[in-house]
Design a protein around this motif. Structure first.
Motif, mmCIF file in Angstrom:
data_model
loop_
_atom_site.group_PDB
_atom_site.id
_atom_site.type_symbol
_atom_site.label_atom_id
_atom_site.label_comp_id
_atom_site.label_asym_id
_atom_site.label_seq_id
_atom_site.Cartn_x
_atom_site.Cartn_y
_atom_site.Cartn_z
ATOM 1 N N VAL A 66 0.842 -1.201 0.000
ATOM 2 C CA VAL A 66 0.000 0.000 0.000
ATOM 3 C C VAL A 66 0.874 1.248 0.000
ATOM 4 N N GLU A 67 1.910 1.259 0.822
ATOM 5 C CA GLU A 67 2.798 2.422 0.878
ATOM 6 C C GLU A 67 3.448 2.681 -0.478
ATOM 7 N N ALA A 68 3.866 1.622 -1.162
ATOM 8 C CA ALA A 68 4.466 1.782 -2.488
ATOM 9 C C ALA A 68 3.443 2.349 -3.471
ATOM 10 N N LEU A 69 2.235 1.815 -3.464
ATOM 11 C CA LEU A 69 1.192 2.288 -4.372
ATOM 12 C C LEU A 69 0.798 3.726 -4.068
ATOM 13 N N ALA A 70 0.658 4.059 -2.783
ATOM 14 C CA ALA A 70 0.266 5.420 -2.388
ATOM 15 C C ALA A 70 1.323 6.437 -2.793
ATOM 16 N N ALA A 71 2.569 6.001 -2.872
ATOM 17 C CA ALA A 71 3.664 6.883 -3.283
ATOM 18 C C ALA A 71 3.825 6.911 -4.806
ATOM 19 N N GLY A 72 2.934 6.214 -5.520
ATOM 20 C CA GLY A 72 2.995 6.196 -6.980
ATOM 21 C C GLY A 72 3.966 5.164 -7.528
ATOM 22 N N GLY A 73 4.429 4.257 -6.671
ATOM 23 C CA GLY A 73 5.391 3.243 -7.092
ATOM 24 C C GLY A 73 4.743 1.894 -7.328
ATOM 25 N N THR A 74 5.586 0.882 -7.345
ATOM 26 C CA THR A 74 5.164 -0.491 -7.568
ATOM 27 C C THR A 74 5.600 -1.339 -6.388
ATOM 28 N N PRO A 75 4.736 -2.215 -5.898
ATOM 29 C CA PRO A 75 5.131 -3.089 -4.794
ATOM 30 C C PRO A 75 6.286 -4.000 -5.188
ATOM 31 N N GLU A 76 7.079 -4.376 -4.193
ATOM 32 C CA GLU A 76 8.200 -5.290 -4.447
ATOM 33 C C GLU A 76 7.660 -6.671 -4.807
ATOM 34 N N GLU A 77 8.351 -7.327 -5.706
ATOM 35 C CA GLU A 77 7.931 -8.640 -6.189
ATOM 36 C C GLU A 77 7.841 -9.650 -5.042
ATOM 37 N N ARG A 78 8.740 -9.580 -4.065
ATOM 38 C CA ARG A 78 8.716 -10.546 -2.953
ATOM 39 C C ARG A 78 7.429 -10.395 -2.128
ATOM 40 N N ASP A 79 6.894 -9.176 -2.036
ATOM 41 C CA ASP A 79 5.638 -8.972 -1.314
ATOM 42 C C ASP A 79 4.459 -9.519 -2.110
ATOM 43 N N VAL A 80 4.499 -9.355 -3.423
ATOM 44 C CA VAL A 80 3.449 -9.916 -4.282
ATOM 45 C C VAL A 80 3.487 -11.443 -4.207
ATOM 46 N N GLU A 81 4.688 -12.005 -4.218
ATOM 47 C CA GLU A 81 4.831 -13.463 -4.109
ATOM 48 C C GLU A 81 4.283 -13.975 -2.782
ATOM 49 N N ALA A 82 4.546 -13.261 -1.696
ATOM 50 C CA ALA A 82 4.036 -13.657 -0.383
ATOM 51 C C ALA A 82 2.509 -13.619 -0.370
ATOM 52 N N LEU A 83 1.919 -12.624 -1.029
ATOM 53 C CA LEU A 83 0.463 -12.553 -1.130
ATOM 54 C C LEU A 83 -0.064 -13.759 -1.900
ATOM 55 N N ASN A 84 0.598 -14.112 -2.981
ATOM 56 C CA ASN A 84 0.191 -15.284 -3.762
ATOM 57 C C ASN A 84 0.302 -16.570 -2.944
ATOM 58 N N GLU A 85 1.306 -16.663 -2.083
ATOM 59 C CA GLU A 85 1.436 -17.831 -1.205
ATOM 60 C C GLU A 85 0.258 -17.911 -0.237
ATOM 61 N N ALA A 86 -0.168 -16.777 0.273
ATOM 62 C CA ALA A 86 -1.327 -16.758 1.169
ATOM 63 C C ALA A 86 -2.594 -17.171 0.421
ATOM 64 N N LEU A 87 -2.684 -16.797 -0.852
ATOM 65 C CA LEU A 87 -3.846 -17.187 -1.653
ATOM 66 C C LEU A 87 -3.914 -18.705 -1.847
ATOM 67 N N LEU A 88 -2.759 -19.354 -1.840
ATOM 68 C CA LEU A 88 -2.717 -20.814 -2.002
ATOM 69 C C LEU A 88 -3.338 -21.551 -0.816
#
Length: 185
Positions: A66-88
């Protein structure tokens, strides 16, 4: 519109009035009871130590995104991967059921308890990112608050999680600062 993931993210409560008080609601059984009831989920409260650690890490990763997005950036790939692991944690399949009016297709999962809760939190966040407008995911401008909210205003100009609480407080603080500056010059 309300989001499970935003309720979860805001479990890191901070006193919006500026006392510096902070409370991690992931450790509060009554908070969990409220959230589980609100979102129609079931799990043994409180979570065990391992689950509690996993919940804290998921919240931290989602917060960084959220902090990355709110700053106009892109989330780190490792955080996206962790989210995908939780989805599993919540595998699901479609099931066809017959009803008086015909048939209905429903999504079902064998997951239950804390794996289901974690998976639903992750799914809520993934849905918000994929189907919501990420420019509307914001962090309250009150530095004492820092709550995350979804800005549903027409022009996406909302700055505070709540106009009556944080908004009024910040306006009063700015007014007093201007009065102080006028008196000092």
């Amino acid at each position: 519109m309300e989001w499970l993931c935003i309720d979860f993210l805001n479990s890191d409560w901070r006193d919006w009035r500026g006392s510096g008080r902070r409370e991690d609601r992931l450790d509060k059984a009554d908070w969990w009871a409220y959230v589980l009831r609100k979102w129609n989920l079931e799990a043994a409260v409180p979570p065990d130590a391992r689950t509690r650690a996993a919940l804290g890490e998921l919240r931290d990763r989602m917060r960084r995104m959220v902090e990355a997005l709110a700053a106009g950036g892109t989330p780190e790939e490792r955080d996206v991967e962790a989210l995908n692991e939780a989805l599993l944690l919540v595998p699901s399949h479609l099931r066809l059921t017959g009803e008086a009016q015909g048939y209905r297709l429903e999504q079902v999962t064998p997951a239950e308890g804390w794996p289901l809760v974690i998976g639903r939190i992750a799914a809520s966040f993934a849905e918000l990112l994929a189907n919501g407008d990420v420019r509307r995911i914001k962090i309250c401008d009150n530095r004492d608050c820092c709550w995350i909210f979804y800005d549903e205003s027409r022009n996406r100009a909302r700055r505070w999680c709540d106009d009556k609480m944080c908004g009024n407080l910040m306006k009063v603080r700015r007014f007093r600062e201007r009065q102080k500056e006028k008196g000092g010059s």
